[in-house]
Structures are given as C-alpha cells and as structure tokens.
Design an enzyme around this catalytic site. Structure first.
Site, PDB file in Angstrom:
ATOM      1  N   LYS A  84      37.662  46.263  41.274  1.00 43.60           N
ATOM      2  CA  LYS A  84      38.924  46.697  41.758  1.00 43.60           C
ATOM      3  C   LYS A  84      39.043  48.181  41.630  1.00 43.60           C
ATOM      4  O   LYS A  84      38.109  48.704  40.706  1.00 43.60           O
ATOM      5  CB  LYS A  84      40.109  46.072  41.135  1.00 43.60           C
ATOM      6  CG  LYS A  84      40.232  44.621  41.194  1.00 43.60           C
ATOM      7  CD  LYS A  84      40.533  44.186  42.582  1.00 43.60           C
ATOM      8  CE  LYS A  84      40.786  42.398  42.602  1.00 43.60           C
ATOM      9  NZ  LYS A  84      39.607  41.549  42.570  1.00 43.60           N
ATOM     10  N   ASP A  85      39.719  48.925  42.720  1.00 47.53           N
ATOM     11  CA  ASP A  85      39.930  50.372  42.520  1.00 47.53           C
ATOM     12  C   ASP A  85      40.177  50.851  41.349  1.00 47.53           C
ATOM     13  O   ASP A  85      40.969  50.355  40.510  1.00 47.53           O
ATOM     14  CB  ASP A  85      40.830  50.423  43.654  1.00 47.53           C
ATOM     15  CG  ASP A  85      40.340  50.335  44.965  1.00 47.53           C
ATOM     16  OD1 ASP A  85      40.321  49.053  45.234  1.00 47.53           O
ATOM     17  OD2 ASP A  85      39.811  51.235  45.771  1.00 47.53           O
TER      18      ASP A  85
END
Length: 337
Positions: A84-85
């Site tokens: 995930k970012d």
C-alpha cells in the site's frame, strides 16, 4: 523506444480525450485513503495471528518490520496481501506466524504511524494477492481546467471503465526497474536478492502488457473485441502476461500481441527463459460504486473500488493530470494491489 535501453517510463495513451485539467494528488496523507477488501476474515483459531492495521505515512514493508520486532519473530514470518502507498492513510491485514505460546495483545502497540485496530487467529498465512480489491477515497486539490470536460471523463470512466494499465510505481523511478530487468535477463548484471529479482521480472512483464494495451488504444481498438481475443469472465478482452507456453490468442489478436513481442524480443525471450508461464490480464478495469463531488470549487473528491491488481492512478489518468509533491517521486515503494 528500442529493445536495448529502457531508461524512462513512456506516456501510454488514455482512452478518454485529454480534459486539459490538472490537480494535486496526495498533498496530505488523508487525501488518499485506501481500505483493503479482504478475501476472508480470521476464523478465530490457528497458528497465525491476523492483524487489522491502519497506517499513516508508512509503507507496508516498514509496518511488517515493526510487527516482527514487536512479536519477536523473523520478518519472513509476517505476511500481507498487498503493498500500500506510503503517503496515504491505508487499512490492511497482516499475519504473523505464532504457533506456540500465549497470544500477544498487539492492539496495545504504540507507534505514531500505525494502529492495530483488531486481531484474531487464523489457519493460514496472508500471501500476496489474498484480497478481493481496495476501496479508495481520493481528494484532488488545486483543480484547474474545464469542469465540463472533467465531468464528461468521469461519466465515461464510470460507464466504460479504464485501461487496466500497471501503474508507474511498478516500474520504479524513471522506469529504472524495467532497465534493471532487461540487464538482468541479458545477464549484464547478476541479481542475487530474490525480492529484487521478482521486482525486476514483474516490471518487465508489466511493461510488455502495457505496450500491448497502448497499441490497441492507438489503433482505435479501445472497447472493441478483436478476432482471436481471449475474454475474461465479464466478456472483455485480455492482454498477455508474458512467459513460457502457447500463446492463447489467435488471428488478429495474436498478430497484434506478437508484433509487440517482436519489438521487445529480448524482454519476452528473457521472461520465457526465466521460467515465467503465460497468463492473461483483463485490458479493462471497472471502478465499482464510483461517485464524486466538489467540496470546493478547486477540490474534487472521488470514491470507488477496484479489483486486486488494478491501480487508482489508471482511473485518475483518464480524468485529468494529477501531480504529486516532489517528495513522493523517489520513495514510492510499490503499487496498491
């Protein structure tokens, strides 16, 4: 672009006409909220402790390191379904292999960049790809341009979906992962780290897929099915994830894909010799339950879900040109998967 050097990420064409609009993405972490849609939930028993975690400003690998340290295990004992970012607020599941002893209460873990929202036992480790998809809430700031053109593209995306490109994160800064993969496959460099080898192979494979999709769009084939196409479960055409084995397409579709493979022969031959097998991926990503609003004249808020493996940036690119602050450019870890 030739088959000798891949030093920059190409600008692949969009399906929607350019709106001429621009905006700032991820000015604040809370401008990009991602919630993982799990494939399953912990059943309450088993050798693995699953953790529901919200992270803010941290990448997934860093959180895995913190969990391993808190639980007193090796980092390889920590699993997760997708990266995930970093510059975002994201919620995802992690697992820790803890077959013996008391179950630690990791909801008490104190860290400024992560919170353990809940935990439960399960019978298996979380592995990459073990998710249905992701739900996004995105705020675009400093929006400039023709709102009518933006709204037209929003409607087109909600109705027809978007090209299912692999996002720029997959290719590394300035496309460097593709060039490293080319050099590795050509045996110009030796990559001993299995994780790096996997990243480079994935980048090369994703690049060839994007090239096939881009060619179809340039030829006016977006939304159309070619003779010989392999269709997904929704009846939409798919593109190749290159590897060993018989090419599944025939006729026009096979001719188009083989043309791309010939142009990038060193990459495709290298992937076959690296042991990858032929797979297929849908050429279309369809946002689910997509909605939008304008909280302010220069702010656009979007909400939608995507299946695992599709990128929110592919949606944004069809609407306007979104630019992130410079601090994000070199240290984005990976795509949301």
């Amino acid at each position: 672009m030739t088959d000798t050097r891949y030093t920059t990420s190409p600008q692949w064409p969009t399906a929607c006409p350019a709106s001429g609009a621009s905006a700032t993405l991820k000015l604040l972490n809370e401008d990009f909220i991602v919630t993982e849609l799990p494939l399953q939930l912990p059943c309450g028993e088993g050798e693995h402790l699953w953790l529901d975690i919200e992270k803010n400003g941290a990448n997934t690998a860093f959180v895995a390191q913190q969990l391993a340290e808190a639980a007193g295990v090796q980092e390889r004992d920590v699993g997760y379904a997708g990266l995930k970012d970093r510059y975002a607020i994201t919620r995802q599941w992690f697992s820790i292999y803890l077959p013996k002893g008391d179950t630690p209460d990791l909801t008490q873990l104190q860290h400024p960049e992560l919170k353990v929202l809940g935990q439960g036992r399960h019978v298996k480790k979380l592995r990459r790809g073990d998710l249905l998809g992701n739900r996004f809430r995105i705020v675009l700031r400093d929006v400039t341009g023709d709102r009518g053109a933006i709204e037209a593209n929003l409607q087109a995306v909600a109705t027809h979906g978007v090209p299912n490109y692999f996002g720029a994160q997959r290719f590394g800064f300035d496309g460097g992962n593709v060039e490293q993969g080319r050099a590795m496959l050509a045996r110009e460099i030796r990559v001993r780290n299995p994780r790096k080898k996997g990243i480079y192979l994935s980048a090369v494979r994703s690049f060839v897929f994007n090239e096939v999709l881009a060619l179809r769009i340039r030829q006016g084939l977006w939304g159309k099915t070619l003779s010989g196409d392999v269709l997904d479960e929704a009846g939409r055409p798919t593109g190749p994830l290159w590897g060993r084995g018989r090419v599944l397409t025939t006729d026009q579709a096979q001719a188009l894909e083989n043309g791309v493979a010939e142009r990038h022969a060193a990459l495709c031959d290298g992937m076959e010799h690296a042991g990858l097998d032929q797979e297929r991926r849908s050429l279309v990503a369809s946002p689910v339950e997509m909605s939008w609003q304008w909280p302010q004249a220069d702010q656009l808020e979007l909400s939608f879900s995507l299946r695992a493996g599709s990128y929110a940036t592919s949606v944004l690119n069809e609407i306007l040109c979104a630019t992130e602050p410079d601090r994000h450019i070199e240290d984005e870890a990976a795509a949301v998967e």
